[in-house]
Write a protein that holds these residues in place. Structure first.
Motif, PDB file in Angstrom:
ATOM      1  N   ASN A  53      35.740  44.740  44.570  1.00 60.55           N
ATOM      2  CA  ASN A  53      37.059  44.913  45.149  1.00 60.55           C
ATOM      3  C   ASN A  53      37.402  46.406  45.112  1.00 60.55           C
ATOM      4  OD1 ASN A  53      39.788  45.165  45.580  1.00 60.55           O
ATOM      5  ND2 ASN A  53      40.317  43.305  44.428  1.00 60.55           N
TER       6      ASN A  53
ATOM      7  N   TYR B 134      39.898  48.068  46.227  1.00 59.13           N
ATOM      8  CA  TYR B 134      41.281  48.399  45.871  1.00 59.13           C
ATOM      9  C   TYR B 134      41.434  48.415  44.361  1.00 59.13           C
ATOM     10  CZ  TYR B 134      41.981  47.551  50.764  1.00 59.13           C
ATOM     11  OH  TYR B 134      41.885  47.617  52.116  1.00 59.13           O
TER      12      TYR B 134
ATOM     13  N   ARG C 284      42.749  51.463  42.180  1.00 55.83           N
ATOM     14  CA  ARG C 284      43.947  51.332  41.343  1.00 55.83           C
ATOM     15  C   ARG C 284      43.695  51.678  39.885  1.00 55.83           C
ATOM     16  NH1 ARG C 284      45.021  46.386  44.377  1.00 55.83           N
ATOM     17  NH2 ARG C 284      43.692  45.292  42.902  1.00 55.83           N
TER      18      ARG C 284
END
Lengths: 271, 315
Positions: free
Chosen positions: A225, A227, A231
């Motif tokens: 993932n 993202y 993050r």
């Protein structure tokens, strides 16, 4: 070699205070074969301590293989051949004098599928400390409460520590597994796609937890993932077909990737 | 049109056959129980339940006859417990070795061999016991009695007057229950998910710590079920114990009992049923003994069933 006496068989425990300025892991030409398949191709990288490093890439790119070299969990696979070096605090992890048990105590691991043992919540967290010699109930109680608090699980389970861990939800089970790792006081926590079996809400809780772990632990997380990598991490490495294509500050890798293949992957052109 | 009708009739007929097979197996069990009850209950005309279960003398042909089950129940218990003391630790150890330690090649060869041991007819075990094992045990036990500086009662016990004794039956029964225990316990260990072992090893556990701390506890219900099924087999086994335990219907002594002849419930029924006139008190009492045996094995098997069923929800 004298810089890391804690890894040596039979040595006195060294003070495991990490030096946050230098690299925790360095690999030199790390290559892994499964039978005839080359899963990892001469990876050279330095991973800093007390930060979150994310490893991204499409399925089968070698990122999990790389992760499992760091605590030698690849050793058990039939037909595996590992060459090159993995240096942790100046000590080659694959040196014959290294005690694997001691290494895995220092380098904990959280798996893709939450894997609490079929026993009570308390016994799950106490499992590691008991292995490594903590027997007194009062000591264990302190460790269990502290690590469950660190894993942001204490409030949800404090009234049912004696109940089976398998009755918890998937997200709670994964936080329990993180607590179980922290209970043996590792220096490094490896996470192999820790959120891929979880729903978005549980994923959010784990990501929050990773950010707080950064203060005390070196965290290396494998994720598909992007993202999540953007993050939670300070450093990002991009693997493709067993090769470490790019490694750098997360911001730089995502904003201005140096390699064309990284850019294609991040822009979603493949994978 | 016609074809479809034939098809439907065929469907109906096949379903009927399968259903009656299922019903029949239940009906047979009920019929067996009814037959047992019908022939066993008249026994209470000649003996009370208390006298039967508490009686220390089994003299079915003396006058008046004495129908005390105690020597037979204790004989069965002694042989069964003795065999389990041998087969449970060896069986679980072998299962752990096959499932967790042995290379795959070794497991693929060794497990079928162990299971083959379960296919040997019990009369063959009895024969081997009669000709070989009994004599070995007698010789070994006498040698041990001479060599060991034990108390007198132990020396007396070890000085076996006959090779046919409870311990001979226990050793042979252990060999016979071993395949059940090894096979089912190995299956249980093998079905423990790999992620439990990985989790334990990644915490810095050694292989043995992982086996003891995670794998065996996770397979606990299957291992217990394997032991219960072993108990069921040992309690119900007839031919071997009839051949090697010496058939002396006496209450085994606390000190020497294991090394003296005993007689089990099963052996009593097998030995006496053929020579008893029908519808006599002796005949009915033997059925009562059979009913008791049925209840014991039923409880044991049901317990095993409950344990396995409960275990299925664990992971």
């Amino acid at each position: 070699m004298a810089t890391a006496p804690g890894l040596m068989v039979g040595s006195v425990d060294a003070d495991p205070v990490s030096d946050c300025r230098c690299a925790k892991f360095e690999t030199h030409g790390l290559t892994v074969h499964y039978g005839g398949f080359e899963a990892l191709k001469a990876v050279d990288v330095a991973i800093g301590s007390c930060e979150v490093t994310a490893l991204i890439g499409p399925s089968g790119c070698g990122k999990s293989t790389f992760l499992r070299c760091l605590n030698r969990m690849n050793d058990m696979i039939d037909g595996v051949r590992i060459s090159g070096q993995v240096v942790m605090d100046g000590q080659d992890v694959y040196d014959r004098r290294v005690d694997v048990v001691e290494l895995r105590k220092r380098v904990g691991m959280v798996f893709q599928q939450p894997n609490p043992f079929p026993m009570s919540i308390f016994d799950n967290v106490a499992y590691g400390p008991r292995l490594h010699g903590t027997r007194k109930m009062s000591d264990l109680e302190v460790i269990v409460e502290r690590t469950l608090r660190e894993a942001a699980l204490w409030d949800e389970v404090k009234d049912k520590l004696r109940q089976s861990a398998l009755a918890l939800s998937g997200g709670q089970q994964q936080r329990l597994c993180i607590a179980r790792v922290m209970a043996v006081q590792p220096e490094v926590i490896l996470m192999d796609e820790p959120c891929s079996a979880l729903d978005p809400n549980a994923t959010f809780r784990i990501e929050e937890l990773m950010l707080s772990l950064r203060e005390n632990y070196t965290v290396i997380i494998v994720t598909h993932n992007m993202y999540q990598a953007a993050r939670c991490s300070q450093k990002t490495g991009f693997f493709l077909l067993g090769e470490l294509v790019e490694f750098g500050d997360t911001e730089q890798v995502f904003q201005a990737p140096a390699d064309r293949r990284t850019e294609d992957y991040i822009r979603g052109r493949f994978g | 049109m016609k074809l479809r009708r034939i098809g439907r009739v065929l469907e109906w007929a096949i379903e009927l056959v399968i259903r009656s097979c299922g019903v029949a197996s239940v009906v047979f069990v009920i019929l067996i129980l009814a037959f047992l009850l019908r022939n066993a209950l008249p026994a209470f005309n000649s003996v009370s339940l208390g006298e039967a279960l508490g009686g220390r003398l089994w003299r079915p042909t003396s006058n008046p006859p004495q129908f005390g089950f105690l020597p037979l129940i204790l004989g069965s218990a002694l042989v069964t417990v003795g065999s389990l003391l041998i087969s449970v630790p060896i069986g679980i150890g072998a299962a752990v070795f096959l499932a967790e330690v042995a290379p795959r090649r070794v497991r693929e060869i060794a497990k079928p061999i162990v299971e083959l041991l379960g296919a040997v007819p019990s009369v063959v075990f009895g024969f081997v016991g009669l000709m070989l094992v009994g004599a070995w045990i007698q010789r070994a036990s006498r040698a041990a009695g001479d060599a060991l500086p034990g108390p007198d009662w132990l020396k007396t016990a070890l000085n076996m007057p006959s090779s046919m004794a409870a311990i001979t039956g226990a050793v042979l029964l252990a060999l016979m229950t071993l395949p059940t225990i090894v096979s089912i316990a190995e299956d249980a260990l093998d079905s423990v998910p790999e992620r439990f072992r990985q989790g334990s090893l990644a915490l810095g556990a050694t292989r043995w710590q992982t086996i003891r701390g995670v794998t065996i506890p996770a397979a606990r219900s299957g291992i217990m079920a394997s032991v219960m099924l072993g108990v069921g087999r040992a309690v119900g086994e007839t031919m071997t114990v009839l051949m090697v335990t010496g058939n002396a219907a006496v209450v085994p002594s606390l000190t020497t009992g294991l090394f003296r002849p005993v007689r089990t419930m099963t052996a009593t029924i097998a030995a006496e049923m053929g020579e008893t006139a029908h519808q006599t008190p002796h005949f009915h009492v033997l059925f009562l003994l059979g009913l008791l045996l049925f209840l014991i094995t039923f409880c044991v098997n049901t317990t095993a069933d409950i344990i396995t069923h409960r275990g299925r929800h664990e992971h």
